[in-house]
Design a protein around this motif. Structure first.
Motif, PDB file in Angstrom:
ATOM      1  N   VAL A 206       0.391  -1.490   0.071  1.00 29.05           N
ATOM      2  CA  VAL A 206       0.204   0.328   0.428  1.00 29.05           C
ATOM      3  C   VAL A 206       0.682   1.328   0.070  1.00 29.05           C
ATOM      4  O   VAL A 206       1.128   1.614   0.945  1.00 29.05           O
TER       5      VAL A 206
ATOM      6  N   ILE B 199     -12.845  -3.098  -1.831  1.00 27.17           N
ATOM      7  CA  ILE B 199     -12.005  -3.311  -0.699  1.00 27.17           C
ATOM      8  C   ILE B 199     -12.863  -4.598   0.031  1.00 27.17           C
ATOM      9  O   ILE B 199     -12.001  -5.727   0.137  1.00 27.17           O
TER      10      ILE B 199
ATOM     11  N   HIS C 295      -6.769  -0.510   6.291  1.00 23.17           N
ATOM     12  CA  HIS C 295      -5.405  -0.678   5.628  1.00 23.17           C
ATOM     13  C   HIS C 295      -4.459   0.131   5.981  1.00 23.17           C
ATOM     14  O   HIS C 295      -5.378   0.984   6.052  1.00 23.17           O
ATOM     15  N   ARG C 296      -3.430  -0.093   5.759  1.00 23.17           N
ATOM     16  CA  ARG C 296      -2.209   0.983   6.219  1.00 23.17           C
ATOM     17  C   ARG C 296      -1.208   0.841   5.194  1.00 23.17           C
ATOM     18  O   ARG C 296      -1.104   0.023   4.823  1.00 23.17           O
TER      19      ARG C 296
ATOM     20  N   GLU D  53       1.358  -1.767   4.002  1.00 25.01           N
ATOM     21  CA  GLU D  53       1.211  -3.044   4.426  1.00 25.01           C
ATOM     22  C   GLU D  53       0.655  -3.994   3.484  1.00 25.01           C
ATOM     23  O   GLU D  53       0.623  -3.339   2.054  1.00 25.01           O
TER      24      GLU D  53
ATOM     25  N   VAL E 100      -0.562  -6.128   1.068  1.00 27.34           N
ATOM     26  CA  VAL E 100      -1.590  -6.798  -0.381  1.00 27.34           C
ATOM     27  C   VAL E 100      -2.342  -7.899  -0.744  1.00 27.34           C
ATOM     28  O   VAL E 100      -1.157  -7.678  -1.475  1.00 27.34           O
TER      29      VAL E 100
END
Length: 568
Positions: free
Chosen positions: A378, A403, A416-417, A420, A422
Protein backbone atom coordinates in the motif's frame (compact mmCIF):
# COMPACT_ATOMS: atom_id res chain seq x y z
CA UNK A 1 90.56 116.69 -12.30
CA UNK A 2 90.32 113.93 -14.79
CA UNK A 3 91.82 114.06 -18.23
CA UNK A 4 91.77 111.78 -21.19
CA UNK A 5 95.23 110.51 -20.28
CA UNK A 6 94.34 109.94 -16.65
CA UNK A 7 90.69 108.63 -16.40
CA UNK A 8 89.04 108.50 -13.00
CA UNK A 9 87.27 105.49 -11.31
CA UNK A 10 83.90 106.80 -12.42
CA UNK A 11 85.13 106.93 -16.00
CA UNK A 12 86.07 103.23 -15.83
CA UNK A 13 82.64 102.34 -14.45
CA UNK A 14 80.88 104.28 -17.17
CA UNK A 15 83.06 102.66 -19.80
CA UNK A 16 82.29 99.15 -18.42
CA UNK A 17 78.55 99.81 -18.37
CA UNK A 18 78.72 101.04 -21.91
CA UNK A 19 80.49 97.82 -22.92
CA UNK A 20 78.39 95.31 -20.96
CA UNK A 21 75.13 97.15 -20.75
CA UNK A 22 72.85 96.90 -17.72
CA UNK A 23 73.95 93.82 -15.73
CA UNK A 24 70.58 93.58 -14.07
CA UNK A 25 69.03 92.93 -17.47
CA UNK A 26 71.00 89.67 -17.69
CA UNK A 27 69.28 88.02 -14.75
CA UNK A 28 66.41 85.67 -15.61
CA UNK A 29 67.38 85.51 -19.26
CA UNK A 30 68.82 82.89 -21.58
CA UNK A 31 72.08 84.12 -23.09
CA UNK A 32 74.83 82.68 -25.25
CA UNK A 33 78.25 81.98 -23.81
CA UNK A 34 81.55 80.36 -24.71
CA UNK A 35 83.20 77.42 -22.96
CA UNK A 36 86.60 78.73 -21.82
CA UNK A 37 87.72 75.72 -19.77
CA UNK A 38 86.64 72.33 -18.43
CA UNK A 39 87.64 71.69 -14.85
CA UNK A 40 86.86 68.18 -13.56
CA UNK A 41 83.08 67.90 -13.89
CA UNK A 42 82.47 71.62 -14.39
CA UNK A 43 82.43 73.76 -17.52
CA UNK A 44 83.69 77.37 -17.22
CA UNK A 45 81.54 79.64 -19.41
CA UNK A 46 82.04 83.27 -20.33
CA UNK A 47 78.80 85.12 -21.07
CA UNK A 48 80.34 88.63 -21.21
CA UNK A 49 79.84 89.52 -17.53
CA UNK A 50 82.45 90.75 -15.02
CA UNK A 51 83.20 87.14 -14.16
CA UNK A 52 82.70 83.70 -15.62
CA UNK A 53 80.30 81.05 -14.35
CA UNK A 54 80.60 77.32 -13.73
CA UNK A 55 78.02 74.76 -14.86
CA UNK A 56 78.11 70.97 -14.07
CA UNK A 57 78.85 68.88 -17.17
CA UNK A 58 75.88 66.62 -16.48
CA UNK A 59 73.56 69.49 -17.41
CA UNK A 60 74.92 69.29 -20.95
CA UNK A 61 74.21 65.55 -21.32
CA UNK A 62 71.01 63.70 -22.17
CA UNK A 63 69.68 61.26 -19.52
CA UNK A 64 71.90 58.19 -19.39
CA UNK A 65 74.56 59.70 -21.71
CA UNK A 66 77.88 61.62 -21.35
CA UNK A 67 78.27 65.29 -22.17
CA UNK A 68 79.84 66.04 -25.56
CA UNK A 69 81.40 69.42 -24.75
CA UNK A 70 84.81 71.03 -25.45
CA UNK A 71 86.58 74.36 -25.02
CA UNK A 72 85.40 76.95 -27.53
CA UNK A 73 81.85 75.53 -27.89
CA UNK A 74 79.10 78.12 -27.85
CA UNK A 75 76.19 77.20 -25.56
CA UNK A 76 73.01 78.75 -24.22
CA UNK A 77 72.68 79.12 -20.44
CA UNK A 78 70.23 80.74 -18.05
CA UNK A 79 71.59 83.60 -15.89
CA UNK A 80 70.24 83.08 -12.42
CA UNK A 81 72.38 85.80 -10.80
CA UNK A 82 75.03 88.08 -12.25
CA UNK A 83 77.28 87.71 -9.22
CA UNK A 84 77.22 85.53 -6.14
CA UNK A 85 79.16 85.90 -2.87
CA UNK A 86 82.27 84.59 -4.58
CA UNK A 87 81.97 87.13 -7.35
CA UNK A 88 81.03 84.49 -9.96
CA UNK A 89 78.05 84.45 -12.31
CA UNK A 90 75.43 81.82 -11.44
CA UNK A 91 74.56 80.02 -14.66
CA UNK A 92 72.32 76.98 -15.45
CA UNK A 93 72.20 74.92 -18.59
CA UNK A 94 69.13 73.01 -17.30
CA UNK A 95 67.16 76.22 -16.85
CA UNK A 96 68.15 77.37 -20.32
CA UNK A 97 67.05 74.11 -21.85
CA UNK A 98 63.85 74.15 -19.80
CA UNK A 99 62.88 77.64 -20.90
CA UNK A 100 63.60 76.82 -24.54
CA UNK A 101 61.76 73.53 -24.22
CA UNK A 102 58.67 75.18 -22.71
CA UNK A 103 58.48 77.62 -25.59
CA UNK A 104 58.67 74.76 -28.08
CA UNK A 105 56.27 72.47 -26.16
CA UNK A 106 53.60 75.15 -25.90
CA UNK A 107 53.63 75.44 -29.66
CA UNK A 108 53.42 71.66 -30.15
CA UNK A 109 50.63 71.39 -27.56
CA UNK A 110 48.59 74.08 -29.29
CA UNK A 111 49.00 72.27 -32.61
CA UNK A 112 48.18 68.85 -31.06
CA UNK A 113 51.45 67.37 -32.23
CA UNK A 114 53.41 64.57 -30.61
CA UNK A 115 56.69 65.35 -28.84
CA UNK A 116 59.78 63.22 -28.27
CA UNK A 117 60.96 62.42 -24.78
CA UNK A 118 62.84 59.98 -22.57
CA UNK A 119 61.54 58.20 -19.45
CA UNK A 120 64.31 58.67 -16.91
CA UNK A 121 62.83 58.25 -13.41
CA UNK A 122 60.09 56.68 -11.29
CA UNK A 123 57.85 58.69 -8.94
CA UNK A 124 54.71 57.95 -6.98
CA UNK A 125 51.89 57.08 -9.38
CA UNK A 126 54.01 57.13 -12.51
CA UNK A 127 57.26 58.22 -14.16
CA UNK A 128 59.26 61.33 -15.09
CA UNK A 129 59.93 62.16 -18.73
CA UNK A 130 62.56 64.54 -20.15
CA UNK A 131 61.04 66.49 -23.04
CA UNK A 132 64.24 68.12 -24.28
CA UNK A 133 64.82 70.02 -21.04
CA UNK A 134 61.33 70.20 -19.56
CA UNK A 135 60.34 67.50 -17.09
CA UNK A 136 56.89 65.96 -17.53
CA UNK A 137 54.82 63.47 -15.51
CA UNK A 138 53.75 60.17 -17.12
CA UNK A 139 50.92 58.49 -15.10
CA UNK A 140 51.21 54.71 -14.74
CA UNK A 141 47.88 54.25 -16.54
CA UNK A 142 49.20 56.12 -19.59
CA UNK A 143 52.31 53.98 -20.16
CA UNK A 144 50.71 51.35 -22.40
CA UNK A 145 47.36 50.10 -23.69
CA UNK A 146 47.54 47.21 -21.26
CA UNK A 147 49.13 47.19 -17.78
CA UNK A 148 52.92 46.86 -17.98
CA UNK A 149 54.66 44.91 -15.24
CA UNK A 150 58.24 45.87 -16.16
CA UNK A 151 58.91 49.39 -17.45
CA UNK A 152 62.70 49.04 -17.39
CA UNK A 153 62.96 48.25 -21.15
CA UNK A 154 61.22 51.59 -21.84
CA UNK A 155 63.59 53.67 -19.70
CA UNK A 156 66.19 56.00 -21.33
CA UNK A 157 64.68 55.24 -24.75
CA UNK A 158 63.68 58.18 -27.01
CA UNK A 159 60.03 57.76 -28.00
CA UNK A 160 56.99 59.88 -28.88
CA UNK A 161 54.47 61.18 -26.30
CA UNK A 162 51.22 63.10 -26.43
CA UNK A 163 50.87 66.15 -24.16
CA UNK A 164 47.63 65.91 -22.19
CA UNK A 165 47.98 69.03 -20.01
CA UNK A 166 50.40 72.00 -19.53
CA UNK A 167 50.61 74.66 -16.80
CA UNK A 168 53.72 76.84 -17.19
CA UNK A 169 53.01 78.93 -14.14
CA UNK A 170 53.05 75.83 -11.94
CA UNK A 171 55.61 74.05 -14.08
CA UNK A 172 53.33 71.01 -14.67
CA UNK A 173 53.26 68.89 -17.82
CA UNK A 174 51.31 65.60 -18.13
CA UNK A 175 52.03 63.31 -21.07
CA UNK A 176 50.74 59.96 -22.39
CA UNK A 177 52.47 57.19 -24.23
CA UNK A 178 49.26 55.17 -24.41
CA UNK A 179 47.48 57.82 -26.52
CA UNK A 180 50.22 57.56 -29.13
CA UNK A 181 49.98 53.75 -29.17
CA UNK A 182 46.18 53.82 -29.48
CA UNK A 183 46.33 56.32 -32.32
CA UNK A 184 48.96 54.27 -34.11
CA UNK A 185 47.00 51.09 -33.48
CA UNK A 186 43.80 52.71 -34.79
CA UNK A 187 45.61 53.72 -37.96
CA UNK A 188 46.92 50.18 -38.38
CA UNK A 189 43.47 48.70 -37.67
CA UNK A 190 41.84 50.96 -40.22
CA UNK A 191 44.35 49.97 -42.84
CA UNK A 192 44.15 46.28 -41.99
CA UNK A 193 40.37 46.11 -41.79
CA UNK A 194 40.11 47.56 -45.28
CA UNK A 195 42.12 44.60 -46.58
CA UNK A 196 39.81 41.99 -44.99
CA UNK A 197 36.49 40.68 -46.29
CA UNK A 198 33.75 38.35 -45.06
CA UNK A 199 34.35 34.71 -45.89
CA UNK A 200 38.13 35.14 -45.95
CA UNK A 201 40.18 32.41 -44.27
CA UNK A 202 43.13 33.76 -42.29
CA UNK A 203 45.63 32.61 -39.66
CA UNK A 204 45.61 34.21 -36.23
CA UNK A 205 47.09 33.87 -32.75
CA UNK A 206 44.93 33.34 -29.65
CA UNK A 207 45.57 36.35 -27.36
CA UNK A 208 42.95 35.92 -24.65
CA UNK A 209 40.31 33.38 -23.57
CA UNK A 210 37.04 34.22 -21.82
CA UNK A 211 33.94 32.26 -20.82
CA UNK A 212 32.14 33.31 -24.00
CA UNK A 213 34.95 32.89 -26.52
CA UNK A 214 38.52 33.80 -27.52
CA UNK A 215 40.17 36.92 -28.96
CA UNK A 216 42.40 36.20 -31.93
CA UNK A 217 45.09 38.59 -33.20
CA UNK A 218 44.89 38.84 -36.99
CA UNK A 219 48.10 40.80 -37.31
CA UNK A 220 47.30 44.11 -35.63
CA UNK A 221 43.55 43.78 -35.16
CA UNK A 222 41.63 41.41 -32.90
CA UNK A 223 38.61 39.31 -33.81
CA UNK A 224 36.18 37.50 -31.52
CA UNK A 225 35.85 33.75 -31.92
CA UNK A 226 32.61 32.98 -30.07
CA UNK A 227 32.30 29.69 -28.22
CA UNK A 228 29.33 28.68 -30.41
CA UNK A 229 31.50 29.05 -33.51
CA UNK A 230 34.38 26.91 -32.25
CA UNK A 231 32.94 23.56 -33.27
CA UNK A 232 29.71 21.85 -34.27
CA UNK A 233 30.02 19.65 -31.19
CA UNK A 234 29.19 21.01 -27.74
CA UNK A 235 31.99 23.10 -26.17
CA UNK A 236 31.33 24.10 -22.56
CA UNK A 237 34.38 26.40 -22.32
CA UNK A 238 36.80 27.66 -25.01
CA UNK A 239 39.77 26.40 -22.96
CA UNK A 240 38.68 22.87 -23.85
CA UNK A 241 39.73 23.57 -27.45
CA UNK A 242 42.16 26.51 -27.37
CA UNK A 243 45.21 27.74 -25.46
CA UNK A 244 46.70 31.24 -25.36
CA UNK A 245 49.41 31.49 -28.00
CA UNK A 246 47.90 28.87 -30.33
CA UNK A 247 47.98 29.63 -34.04
CA UNK A 248 44.56 28.88 -35.51
CA UNK A 249 42.96 29.05 -38.95
CA UNK A 250 39.70 31.00 -38.83
CA UNK A 251 37.10 32.32 -41.22
CA UNK A 252 35.82 35.90 -41.09
CA UNK A 253 32.06 35.67 -40.55
CA UNK A 254 31.12 39.35 -40.12
CA UNK A 255 32.93 42.72 -40.29
CA UNK A 256 31.49 45.90 -38.80
CA UNK A 257 33.66 48.63 -40.31
CA UNK A 258 32.02 51.35 -38.21
CA UNK A 259 32.87 49.74 -34.86
CA UNK A 260 35.85 47.81 -36.32
CA UNK A 261 34.56 44.57 -34.81
CA UNK A 262 35.28 41.26 -36.49
CA UNK A 263 33.46 37.97 -35.80
CA UNK A 264 35.38 34.77 -36.50
CA UNK A 265 34.51 31.10 -36.83
CA UNK A 266 36.33 27.78 -36.87
CA UNK A 267 33.45 25.34 -37.32
CA UNK A 268 32.63 27.01 -40.64
CA UNK A 269 35.78 25.36 -42.02
CA UNK A 270 34.38 21.91 -41.15
CA UNK A 271 31.67 19.93 -42.93
CA UNK A 272 28.20 20.54 -41.50
CA UNK A 273 26.98 17.33 -39.81
CA UNK A 274 23.35 18.55 -40.02
CA UNK A 275 23.26 18.19 -43.80
CA UNK A 276 20.95 15.27 -44.51
CA UNK A 277 20.13 14.84 -40.79
CA UNK A 278 16.45 14.10 -41.54
CA UNK A 279 17.47 11.12 -43.68
CA UNK A 280 20.11 9.90 -41.24
CA UNK A 281 17.75 10.07 -38.26
CA UNK A 282 14.26 8.93 -39.34
CA UNK A 283 11.37 9.21 -36.88
CA UNK A 284 10.94 6.06 -34.81
CA UNK A 285 14.53 4.85 -35.30
CA UNK A 286 16.58 3.75 -32.29
CA UNK A 287 20.07 5.19 -31.68
CA UNK A 288 22.78 4.95 -29.04
CA UNK A 289 24.13 8.22 -27.66
CA UNK A 290 25.92 9.94 -24.80
CA UNK A 291 24.38 12.43 -22.35
CA UNK A 292 26.31 15.72 -22.71
CA UNK A 293 24.26 18.18 -20.66
CA UNK A 294 21.41 18.08 -18.15
CA UNK A 295 18.95 20.94 -17.55
CA UNK A 296 15.71 21.33 -15.61
CA UNK A 297 13.67 20.73 -18.75
CA UNK A 298 15.52 17.67 -20.04
CA UNK A 299 18.82 16.17 -21.15
CA UNK A 300 20.89 16.60 -24.32
CA UNK A 301 22.16 13.42 -25.97
CA UNK A 302 24.96 13.47 -28.54
CA UNK A 303 24.17 11.17 -31.45
CA UNK A 304 27.39 12.01 -33.33
CA UNK A 305 30.01 14.76 -33.25
CA UNK A 306 28.09 17.99 -33.82
CA UNK A 307 24.56 16.58 -33.55
CA UNK A 308 22.68 16.58 -30.28
CA UNK A 309 19.05 15.84 -29.53
CA UNK A 310 16.90 16.87 -26.58
CA UNK A 311 15.11 14.34 -24.41
CA UNK A 312 12.37 16.41 -22.79
CA UNK A 313 11.66 15.65 -19.14
CA UNK A 314 8.22 14.33 -20.13
CA UNK A 315 9.86 11.72 -22.41
CA UNK A 316 12.42 10.41 -19.90
CA UNK A 317 10.50 7.86 -17.84
CA UNK A 318 7.18 6.05 -17.95
CA UNK A 319 6.74 6.06 -14.20
CA UNK A 320 8.89 8.87 -12.72
CA UNK A 321 6.80 11.99 -13.13
CA UNK A 322 7.82 15.52 -12.04
CA UNK A 323 11.37 14.37 -11.30
CA UNK A 324 14.53 16.34 -12.16
CA UNK A 325 16.28 14.79 -15.18
CA UNK A 326 19.49 14.54 -13.14
CA UNK A 327 17.82 11.84 -11.02
CA UNK A 328 17.13 9.72 -14.10
CA UNK A 329 20.34 10.08 -16.12
CA UNK A 330 23.85 11.41 -15.49
CA UNK A 331 26.36 13.29 -17.65
CA UNK A 332 28.43 11.04 -19.97
CA UNK A 333 25.99 8.15 -19.50
CA UNK A 334 25.42 6.00 -22.58
CA UNK A 335 21.71 5.63 -23.40
CA UNK A 336 19.38 4.29 -26.09
CA UNK A 337 16.87 6.77 -27.51
CA UNK A 338 14.10 6.89 -30.09
CA UNK A 339 13.81 9.75 -32.64
CA UNK A 340 10.49 11.53 -32.13
CA UNK A 341 10.88 14.61 -34.37
CA UNK A 342 13.53 16.19 -36.63
CA UNK A 343 13.67 19.88 -37.66
CA UNK A 344 16.71 20.16 -39.91
CA UNK A 345 16.29 23.92 -40.54
CA UNK A 346 16.24 24.76 -36.83
CA UNK A 347 18.84 22.03 -36.11
CA UNK A 348 16.64 20.35 -33.53
CA UNK A 349 16.00 16.69 -32.84
CA UNK A 350 13.49 15.55 -30.24
CA UNK A 351 14.33 12.23 -28.63
CA UNK A 352 12.52 9.84 -26.33
CA UNK A 353 14.23 7.85 -23.61
CA UNK A 354 11.19 6.01 -22.28
CA UNK A 355 10.14 4.96 -25.78
CA UNK A 356 13.30 2.86 -25.99
CA UNK A 357 11.95 0.79 -23.09
CA UNK A 358 8.81 -1.31 -22.93
CA UNK A 359 5.70 0.43 -21.68
CA UNK A 360 5.35 -0.94 -18.12
CA UNK A 361 1.55 -0.93 -18.38
CA UNK A 362 1.70 -3.02 -21.54
CA UNK A 363 4.14 -5.38 -19.85
CA UNK A 364 1.86 -5.63 -16.82
CA UNK A 365 -1.22 -6.32 -18.95
CA UNK A 366 0.63 -9.11 -20.81
CA UNK A 367 1.83 -10.74 -17.62
CA UNK A 368 -1.24 -10.10 -15.46
CA UNK A 369 -4.51 -10.36 -17.45
CA UNK A 370 -7.87 -9.41 -15.95
CA UNK A 371 -8.79 -11.87 -13.19
CA UNK A 372 -5.19 -12.69 -12.20
CA UNK A 373 -4.05 -12.25 -8.64
CA UNK A 374 -1.26 -9.79 -7.66
CA UNK A 375 0.47 -8.73 -4.47
CA UNK A 376 1.85 -5.31 -3.58
CA UNK A 377 2.50 -2.69 -0.91
CA UNK A 378 0.00 0.00 0.00
CA UNK A 379 1.77 3.15 -1.25
CA UNK A 380 -0.89 5.67 -0.33
CA UNK A 381 -4.44 5.87 1.02
CA UNK A 382 -6.72 8.56 -0.36
CA UNK A 383 -10.33 9.49 0.30
CA UNK A 384 -11.50 7.34 -2.61
CA UNK A 385 -9.23 4.29 -2.45
CA UNK A 386 -5.83 2.67 -2.01
CA UNK A 387 -2.82 2.86 -4.32
CA UNK A 388 -0.88 -0.40 -4.49
CA UNK A 389 2.72 -0.62 -5.72
CA UNK A 390 3.01 -3.39 -8.33
CA UNK A 391 5.66 -5.15 -10.36
CA UNK A 392 7.32 -2.96 -13.02
CA UNK A 393 7.25 0.18 -10.85
CA UNK A 394 3.58 0.84 -11.64
CA UNK A 395 0.70 1.51 -9.28
CA UNK A 396 -2.77 0.04 -9.19
CA UNK A 397 -5.79 1.47 -7.43
CA UNK A 398 -8.34 -0.32 -5.29
CA UNK A 399 -11.50 1.78 -5.16
CA UNK A 400 -13.02 2.11 -1.70
CA UNK A 401 -16.07 0.14 -2.90
CA UNK A 402 -13.82 -2.78 -3.91
CA UNK A 403 -11.97 -3.21 -0.60
CA UNK A 404 -14.46 -5.36 1.35
CA UNK A 405 -18.02 -6.67 1.26
CA UNK A 406 -20.69 -5.72 3.77
CA UNK A 407 -19.22 -2.42 5.05
CA UNK A 408 -19.12 1.13 3.82
CA UNK A 409 -16.21 2.42 1.72
CA UNK A 410 -15.01 4.74 4.49
CA UNK A 411 -14.87 1.87 6.97
CA UNK A 412 -13.10 -0.30 4.41
CA UNK A 413 -10.37 2.33 3.96
CA UNK A 414 -9.61 2.17 7.68
CA UNK A 415 -8.84 -1.54 7.43
CA UNK A 416 -5.47 -0.93 5.69
CA UNK A 417 -2.44 1.25 6.35
CA UNK A 418 0.45 2.60 4.26
CA UNK A 419 3.28 0.06 3.93
CA UNK A 420 1.01 -2.97 4.39
CA UNK A 421 1.37 -5.87 1.92
CA UNK A 422 -1.99 -6.84 0.38
CA UNK A 423 -3.33 -9.21 -2.25
CA UNK A 424 -5.76 -8.09 -4.94
CA UNK A 425 -7.26 -9.19 -8.20
CA UNK A 426 -6.83 -7.36 -11.53
CA UNK A 427 -10.15 -5.86 -12.63
CA UNK A 428 -9.04 -3.74 -15.57
CA UNK A 429 -5.87 -2.38 -17.27
CA UNK A 430 -6.09 0.82 -19.38
CA UNK A 431 -2.69 1.10 -21.09
CA UNK A 432 -3.49 4.40 -22.83
CA UNK A 433 -4.56 6.15 -19.61
CA UNK A 434 -1.90 4.27 -17.60
CA UNK A 435 -4.44 2.98 -15.09
CA UNK A 436 -4.74 -0.36 -13.33
CA UNK A 437 -7.94 -1.13 -11.41
CA UNK A 438 -7.71 -3.70 -8.62
CA UNK A 439 -10.19 -5.35 -6.29
CA UNK A 440 -9.65 -6.92 -2.89
CA UNK A 441 -13.15 -7.93 -1.85
CA UNK A 442 -13.43 -10.09 -4.97
CA UNK A 443 -11.01 -12.51 -3.32
CA UNK A 444 -13.35 -13.06 -0.35
CA UNK A 445 -15.44 -16.24 -0.11
CA UNK A 446 -18.71 -15.86 -1.98
CA UNK A 447 -17.47 -12.83 -3.92
CA UNK A 448 -18.36 -12.43 -7.62
CA UNK A 449 -15.95 -14.20 -9.92
CA UNK A 450 -13.70 -11.85 -11.81
CA UNK A 451 -14.48 -11.86 -15.49
CA UNK A 452 -18.07 -13.05 -15.01
CA UNK A 453 -20.73 -11.33 -17.08
CA UNK A 454 -24.03 -13.00 -16.24
CA UNK A 455 -23.91 -13.22 -12.46
CA UNK A 456 -21.97 -12.13 -9.38
CA UNK A 457 -22.13 -13.96 -6.07
CA UNK A 458 -25.05 -16.03 -7.31
CA UNK A 459 -26.96 -13.00 -8.57
CA UNK A 460 -28.40 -12.84 -12.05
CA UNK A 461 -29.43 -9.88 -14.11
CA UNK A 462 -33.19 -9.02 -13.96
CA UNK A 463 -33.52 -11.16 -10.83
CA UNK A 464 -35.68 -9.69 -8.04
CA UNK A 465 -34.19 -10.24 -4.57
CA UNK A 466 -34.52 -8.87 -1.07
CA UNK A 467 -31.83 -6.35 -0.11
CA UNK A 468 -30.85 -4.78 3.23
CA UNK A 469 -29.95 -1.08 3.57
CA UNK A 470 -26.32 -0.64 4.69
CA UNK A 471 -26.01 3.14 4.25
CA UNK A 472 -28.27 6.02 3.36
CA UNK A 473 -26.71 8.71 1.15
CA UNK A 474 -27.98 11.78 -0.68
CA UNK A 475 -27.46 10.07 -4.01
CA UNK A 476 -29.08 6.77 -3.06
CA UNK A 477 -28.68 3.64 -0.95
CA UNK A 478 -25.81 1.22 -0.37
CA UNK A 479 -27.47 -2.21 0.01
CA UNK A 480 -26.51 -5.85 0.47
CA UNK A 481 -28.14 -8.78 -1.27
CA UNK A 482 -29.48 -11.41 1.13
CA UNK A 483 -27.88 -12.00 4.51
CA UNK A 484 -24.23 -12.15 3.44
CA UNK A 485 -24.26 -11.43 -0.26
CA UNK A 486 -22.74 -8.88 -2.58
CA UNK A 487 -23.13 -5.20 -1.90
CA UNK A 488 -24.48 -2.81 -4.48
CA UNK A 489 -25.91 0.63 -4.94
CA UNK A 490 -29.38 1.92 -5.77
CA UNK A 491 -29.36 5.38 -7.29
CA UNK A 492 -31.87 7.96 -6.07
CA UNK A 493 -33.75 7.88 -9.36
CA UNK A 494 -34.12 4.06 -9.09
CA UNK A 495 -35.82 4.05 -5.67
CA UNK A 496 -39.27 4.33 -7.27
CA UNK A 497 -41.31 5.59 -10.19
CA UNK A 498 -42.89 8.48 -8.26
CA UNK A 499 -40.83 11.46 -7.13
CA UNK A 500 -42.01 11.01 -3.56
CA UNK A 501 -40.67 7.45 -3.57
CA UNK A 502 -37.20 8.66 -4.71
CA UNK A 503 -36.30 10.19 -1.35
CA UNK A 504 -33.44 8.18 0.28
CA UNK A 505 -34.29 9.63 3.70
CA UNK A 506 -37.49 7.55 3.84
CA UNK A 507 -35.29 4.45 4.26
CA UNK A 508 -33.40 3.37 7.37
CA UNK A 509 -30.25 1.31 7.86
CA UNK A 510 -31.25 -2.33 8.29
CA UNK A 511 -34.54 -1.94 6.43
CA UNK A 512 -35.30 -4.71 3.89
CA UNK A 513 -37.18 -4.46 0.60
CA UNK A 514 -37.24 -6.02 -2.84
CA UNK A 515 -35.26 -4.72 -5.83
CA UNK A 516 -34.24 -5.95 -9.26
CA UNK A 517 -30.65 -6.70 -10.31
CA UNK A 518 -30.14 -4.41 -13.32
CA UNK A 519 -26.48 -5.20 -14.07
CA UNK A 520 -22.88 -5.27 -12.86
CA UNK A 521 -20.22 -2.55 -12.98
CA UNK A 522 -16.58 -2.92 -14.09
CA UNK A 523 -15.62 -4.42 -10.74
CA UNK A 524 -18.52 -6.92 -11.01
CA UNK A 525 -20.43 -5.09 -8.32
CA UNK A 526 -24.25 -5.48 -8.77
CA UNK A 527 -26.57 -2.54 -9.33
CA UNK A 528 -30.20 -2.63 -8.13
CA UNK A 529 -33.39 -0.76 -9.01
CA UNK A 530 -36.86 -0.62 -7.39
CA UNK A 531 -38.13 1.40 -10.31
CA UNK A 532 -37.12 -1.26 -12.81
CA UNK A 533 -38.83 -3.89 -10.67
CA UNK A 534 -42.07 -1.86 -10.62
CA UNK A 535 -42.02 -1.37 -14.39
CA UNK A 536 -41.38 -5.08 -14.94
CA UNK A 537 -44.26 -6.04 -12.63
CA UNK A 538 -46.58 -3.62 -14.45
CA UNK A 539 -45.71 -5.18 -17.76
CA UNK A 540 -46.28 -8.64 -16.32
CA UNK A 541 -49.68 -7.60 -14.91
CA UNK A 542 -50.76 -6.20 -18.24
CA UNK A 543 -49.74 -9.39 -19.94
CA UNK A 544 -51.52 -11.52 -17.33
CA UNK A 545 -54.73 -9.59 -16.79
CA UNK A 546 -55.27 -8.19 -20.23
CA UNK A 547 -54.93 -4.82 -21.87
CA UNK A 548 -57.32 -1.90 -22.24
CA UNK A 549 -58.62 -3.50 -25.44
CA UNK A 550 -60.46 -6.16 -23.36
CA UNK A 551 -62.41 -3.46 -21.51
CA UNK A 552 -60.38 -3.56 -18.27
CA UNK A 553 -59.13 -0.20 -17.05
CA UNK A 554 -55.51 0.45 -16.08
CA UNK A 555 -56.67 0.85 -12.45
CA UNK A 556 -58.21 -2.61 -12.53
CA UNK A 557 -55.03 -4.09 -13.93
CA UNK A 558 -52.82 -2.40 -11.34
CA UNK A 559 -55.21 -3.35 -8.55
CA UNK A 560 -55.06 -6.96 -9.58
CA UNK A 561 -51.27 -6.80 -9.80
CA UNK A 562 -51.04 -5.33 -6.28
CA UNK A 563 -53.28 -8.01 -4.84
CA UNK A 564 -51.14 -10.65 -6.49
CA UNK A 565 -48.04 -9.00 -5.02
CA UNK A 566 -49.58 -8.96 -1.53
CA UNK A 567 -50.40 -12.65 -1.76
CA UNK A 568 -46.86 -13.37 -2.84
Amino acid sequence: MATAAFPTRDDFAALLNETLGDNEGFEGRVVKGTVTAIENDLAVIDVGLKSEGRVPLREFAAPGQKADLKVGDEVEVFVDRVENTHGEAMLSRDRARREAAWDKLEGEFSAGNRVDGVIFGRVKGGFTVDLGGAVAFLPGSQVDIRPVRDVQPLMDLPQPFQILKMDRRRGNIVVSRRAVLEETRAEQRTGLIQSLHEGQVIDGVVKNITDYGAFVDLGGIDGLLHVTDLSYKRVNHPSEVLNIGDTVKVQIIRINRDTQRISLGMKQLESDPWEGAAAKYPIGARFHGRVTNITEYGAFVELEAGIEGLVHVSEMSWTKKNVHPGKIVSTSQEVDVIVLEVDQEKRRISLGLKQAQQNPWEAFAEKHPVGSQVEGEVKNATEFGLFIGLEGDVDGMVHMSDIAWGISGEDALNLHRKGEMVTAIVLDVDVEKERISLGMKQLERGAPAAGGTASAGGLKKNEVITVTVLEVRDGGLEVQAGEDGATGFIKRSDLGRDRDEQRPERFQVGQKFDAMVTGFDRSKKPTFSVKAMQIAEEKQAVAQYGSSDSGASLGDILGAALKAQEKK
